[in-house]
Design a protein around this motif. Structure first.
Motif, PDB file in Angstrom:
ATOM      1  N   THR A   2     -14.746  21.138 -11.491  1.00 32.68           N
ATOM      2  CA  THR A   2     -14.976  19.724 -11.230  1.00 32.68           C
ATOM      3  C   THR A   2     -13.647  19.003 -11.120  1.00 32.68           C
ATOM      4  O   THR A   2     -12.665  19.357 -11.770  1.00 32.68           O
ATOM      5  CB  THR A   2     -15.811  19.088 -12.356  1.00 32.68           C
ATOM      6  N   MET A   3     -13.667  17.995 -10.275  1.00 34.67           N
ATOM      7  CA  MET A   3     -12.456  17.205 -10.069  1.00 34.67           C
ATOM      8  C   MET A   3     -12.443  16.047 -11.049  1.00 34.67           C
ATOM      9  O   MET A   3     -13.475  15.503 -11.412  1.00 34.67           O
ATOM     10  CB  MET A   3     -12.412  16.671  -8.641  1.00 34.67           C
ATOM     11  N   THR A   4     -11.261  15.650 -11.460  1.00 35.33           N
ATOM     12  CA  THR A   4     -11.138  14.497 -12.346  1.00 35.33           C
ATOM     13  C   THR A   4     -11.364  13.223 -11.545  1.00 35.33           C
ATOM     14  O   THR A   4     -11.320  13.230 -10.311  1.00 35.33           O
ATOM     15  CB  THR A   4      -9.744  14.449 -12.989  1.00 35.33           C
ATOM     16  N   ASP A   5     -11.616  12.135 -12.262  1.00 35.26           N
ATOM     17  CA  ASP A   5     -11.849  10.847 -11.602  1.00 35.26           C
ATOM     18  C   ASP A   5     -10.667  10.435 -10.740  1.00 35.26           C
ATOM     19  O   ASP A   5     -10.834   9.942  -9.631  1.00 35.26           O
ATOM     20  CB  ASP A   5     -12.137   9.761 -12.639  1.00 35.26           C
ATOM     21  N   SER A   6      -9.460  10.644 -11.255  1.00 32.67           N
ATOM     22  CA  SER A   6      -8.283  10.244 -10.480  1.00 32.67           C
ATOM     23  C   SER A   6      -8.127  11.109  -9.234  1.00 32.67           C
ATOM     24  O   SER A   6      -7.689  10.628  -8.191  1.00 32.67           O
ATOM     25  CB  SER A   6      -7.017  10.300 -11.339  1.00 32.67           C
ATOM     26  N   ALA A   7      -8.503  12.376  -9.313  1.00 35.83           N
ATOM     27  CA  ALA A   7      -8.426  13.247  -8.139  1.00 35.83           C
ATOM     28  C   ALA A   7      -9.444  12.824  -7.083  1.00 35.83           C
ATOM     29  O   ALA A   7      -9.150  12.841  -5.884  1.00 35.83           O
ATOM     30  CB  ALA A   7      -8.652  14.706  -8.539  1.00 35.83           C
ATOM     31  N   VAL A   8     -10.622  12.426  -7.525  1.00 39.03           N
ATOM     32  CA  VAL A   8     -11.660  11.959  -6.602  1.00 39.03           C
ATOM     33  C   VAL A   8     -11.192  10.676  -5.918  1.00 39.03           C
ATOM     34  O   VAL A   8     -11.301  10.526  -4.697  1.00 39.03           O
ATOM     35  CB  VAL A   8     -13.002  11.735  -7.340  1.00 39.03           C
ATOM     36  N   ARG A   9     -10.663   9.744  -6.713  1.00 40.21           N
ATOM     37  CA  ARG A   9     -10.155   8.495  -6.124  1.00 40.21           C
ATOM     38  C   ARG A   9      -9.009   8.775  -5.165  1.00 40.21           C
ATOM     39  O   ARG A   9      -8.899   8.150  -4.114  1.00 40.21           O
ATOM     40  CB  ARG A   9      -9.705   7.533  -7.226  1.00 40.21           C
ATOM     41  N   TYR A  42     -18.321  10.576  -2.924  1.00 41.47           N
ATOM     42  CA  TYR A  42     -17.272  10.641  -3.946  1.00 41.47           C
ATOM     43  C   TYR A  42     -17.713  10.073  -5.293  1.00 41.47           C
ATOM     44  O   TYR A  42     -16.937  10.058  -6.240  1.00 41.47           O
ATOM     45  CB  TYR A  42     -16.017   9.900  -3.448  1.00 41.47           C
TER      46      TYR A  42
END
Length: 144
Positions: A2-9, A42
């Motif tokens: 899973t991607m972190t929130d900052s990576a998704v943003r 996202y």
């Protein structure tokens, strides 16, 4: 994985930059499509997505239609007469203002259509024009 929130943003910010590349103006439909992608693909909140689009647009010098609409409506209301009607010459000035803010990314006809739409959405009427028989023909001739 899973991607972190900052990576998704960060990935969404890159998508926005890709869409804004080479543009000077982002209209409502294009912005709405980006917002839909942010929320559905996202899983960003609407506020996060709007902030990302606004930040990227500012960094790249792109004007957002949503942010240009408010000052345009204020200008229309300011130039209107006591009854709130806008004369043809003032309408042309507002179209020139709108186009200048977009970096002339719009044609004259597109600028007129957008300003006419704003007038209709905000119930701002055109003023009659003419010497013998004043009409609103100038306004009706603009394709919506």
């Amino acid at each position: 994985m899973t991607m972190t929130d900052s990576a998704v943003r960060g990935r969404f910010a890159e998508l926005v930059k890709l869409h804004l590349q080479g543009r000077r103006f982002l209209d409502r439909e294009q912005e709405t499509k980006l917002l839909e992608d942010a929320v559905t693909r996202y899983s960003l909140s609407l506020e996060e997505a709007q902030a990302t689009i606004r930040t990227s647009a500012e960094a790249l010098g792109v004007v957002l239609a949503r942010e240009l609409d408010r000052p345009t409506v204020q200008l229309l209301k300011t130039l209107g007469d006591r009854q709130g009607r806008v004369a043809r010459d003032d309408f042309r000035k507002v179209v020139a203002f709108y186009r200048a803010r977009t970096g002339a990314a719009l044609t004259e006809a597109d600028g007129q259509k957008r300003v006419k739409r704003l007038m209709e959405e905000n119930e701002i009427a055109p003023r009659r024009q003419g010497r013998i028989v004043p009409t609103r023909r100038w306004y009706r001739a603009i394709e919506a």
